[in-house]
Design a protein around this motif. Structure first.
Motif, mmCIF file in Angstrom:
data_model
loop_
_atom_site.group_PDB
_atom_site.id
_atom_site.type_symbol
_atom_site.label_atom_id
_atom_site.label_comp_id
_atom_site.label_asym_id
_atom_site.label_seq_id
_atom_site.Cartn_x
_atom_site.Cartn_y
_atom_site.Cartn_z
ATOM 1 N N THR A 177 0.821 -1.209 0.000
ATOM 2 C CA THR A 177 0.000 0.000 0.000
ATOM 3 C C THR A 177 0.858 1.263 0.000
ATOM 4 O OG1 THR A 177 -0.136 0.081 2.427
ATOM 5 C CG2 THR A 177 -1.787 -1.232 1.270
ATOM 6 N N HIS A 184 6.149 -0.364 -3.605
ATOM 7 C CA HIS A 184 4.887 -1.046 -3.902
ATOM 8 C C HIS A 184 5.101 -2.262 -4.804
ATOM 9 C CE1 HIS A 184 0.653 -1.461 -5.121
ATOM 10 N NE2 HIS A 184 1.073 -1.456 -6.377
ATOM 11 N N GLU A 188 4.792 -6.396 -4.091
ATOM 12 C CA GLU A 188 3.932 -7.292 -4.866
ATOM 13 C C GLU A 188 4.730 -8.494 -5.373
ATOM 14 O OE1 GLU A 188 0.305 -4.581 -6.534
ATOM 15 O OE2 GLU A 188 2.033 -4.845 -7.852
ATOM 16 N N SER A 216 -5.846 -2.603 -8.055
ATOM 17 C CA SER A 216 -6.086 -1.295 -7.431
ATOM 18 C C SER A 216 -5.323 -1.152 -6.117
ATOM 19 C CB SER A 216 -7.589 -1.142 -7.161
ATOM 20 O OG SER A 216 -7.838 -0.182 -6.160
ATOM 21 N N TRP A 217 -4.678 -0.014 -5.931
ATOM 22 C CA TRP A 217 -3.976 0.245 -4.668
ATOM 23 C C TRP A 217 -4.979 0.407 -3.528
ATOM 24 C CZ3 TRP A 217 0.983 3.725 -5.161
ATOM 25 C CH2 TRP A 217 1.803 3.197 -6.152
ATOM 26 N N GLN A 220 -6.034 -2.952 -2.327
ATOM 27 C CA GLN A 220 -5.019 -3.634 -1.542
ATOM 28 C C GLN A 220 -4.978 -3.124 -0.098
ATOM 29 O OE1 GLN A 220 -1.209 -4.384 -3.761
ATOM 30 N NE2 GLN A 220 -2.313 -3.411 -5.445
ATOM 31 N N THR A 221 -5.345 -1.875 0.079
ATOM 32 C CA THR A 221 -5.436 -1.318 1.441
ATOM 33 C C THR A 221 -6.681 -1.823 2.153
ATOM 34 O OG1 THR A 221 -4.261 0.698 0.780
ATOM 35 C CG2 THR A 221 -5.597 0.809 2.775
#
Length: 301
Positions: A177, A184, A188, A216-217, A220-221
């Motif tokens: 995140t 980032h 991943e 999508s970031w 992921q959060t």
């Protein structure tokens, strides 16, 4: 026969086969379409296999897409089934709404699956969910019940986001995140590497890494605190449920996850792959496809 006659005959056969292919009915393998979720998110759906066969709906995991299931979609053992894949919200070619709210509520993911099932009109499909896909199945069962499906397969599935079931990797879940692009992407890559005890070939790994970069970031959060209705969903399922887990999984702890699933639903069956990690369908695809086909055949009986 004269060589020129042989050539003429070969050309005629080739032309006939081309015409047959041109005018043959479209197969499910040719179907790619979009389905709209109740909250407006566009979901990319794909179909392959036998359009008239029993249906299997594959639900990928975090940072994945339909590409995770390539070894199943192209499997000779499964070609007799209608194979349906879709990209979860925030993944692949599906919509990626901004903000945390579109991802935090497990019900939204359940509604997505319900929309896909309604659009496909699949009769009593089997749901096969990997990792996060297992949580999607549980949330679907909690919201919609099991009357519309024939069974479910949890593939190293998330039963609950509980400390005793999910192996902690705080630095990775923090860094995926991160607003810093390098941090980032490196996180991943680290997450993807943890999915395998037997890593796939480099081309496949690179494709799956690119897959992850599409995610999508915000998703992921938010997904790290997504609601999972395991007791209300999996716990109340009456259809056959199979758990397929890799004993070497370093993301979801196979023993505690299976134990929890059986505690809330004693009817579930389990198979453990001693040599696989988090992704047995990619690490031991022939065995996985054989076990999935056997499960489908048991439902038919």
């Amino acid at each position: 026969m004269h060589p020129s006659s042989l050539h003429t005959r070969a050309v005629r056969w080739a032309l006939a086969l081309s015409l047959l292919a041109l005018f043959a009915p479209a197969r499910a393998a040719d179907k790619h379409y979009m389905v709209t979720a109740p909250d407006g998110v566009a979901l990319a759906v794909q179909e392959s296999g036998n359009p008239d066969g029993p249906a299997i709906v594959f639900i990928h995991g975090l940072l994945g897409s339909r590409l995770n299931w390539e070894q199943q979609v192209g499997s000779a053992q499964l070609r007799g089934y209608r194979l349906i894949t879709y990209d979860l919200r925030g993944h692949g070619l599906s919509g990626k709404p901004t903000g945390l709210e579109p991802y935090r509520q497990g019900r939204r993911w359940a509604d997505d699956l319900a929309a896909v099932l309604a659009a496909t009109q699949a009769r009593k499909p089997v749901l096969a969910g990997w990792s996060l896909g297992g949580a999607v199945i549980s949330n679907y069962l909690a919201a919609y019940g099991d009357a519309g499906i024939g069974g479910a397969v949890y593939v190293d599935g998330v039963i609950e986001l509980a400390a005793d079931q999910i192996t902690p990797h705080p630095e990775i879940y923090r860094d995926v995140t991160s607003p810093d692009l390098k941090t980032h992407l490196d996180a991943e890559r680290s997450f993807l590497a943890l999915c395998f005890r037997r890593s796939p070939d480099s081309a496949t790994f690179e494709r799956l890494l690119a897959n992850a970069a599409l995610a999508s970031w915000d998703m992921q959060t938010a997904v790290q605190s997504m609601s999972v209705a395991a007791a209300e969903g999996l716990g109340k399922a009456r259809v056959p449920v199979l758990l397929l887990y890799g004993a070497q999984d370093v993301l979801v702890q196979a023993g505690p996850a299976i134990a929890r699933a059986k505690a809330i639903n004693p009817r579930v069956r389990s198979i453990v792959y001693a040599g696989s990690g988090h992704a047995p369908f990619l690490e031991e695809p022939e065995r996985f496809n054989r076990d999935l086909a056997a499960f489908m055949q048991s439902l038919a009986r």
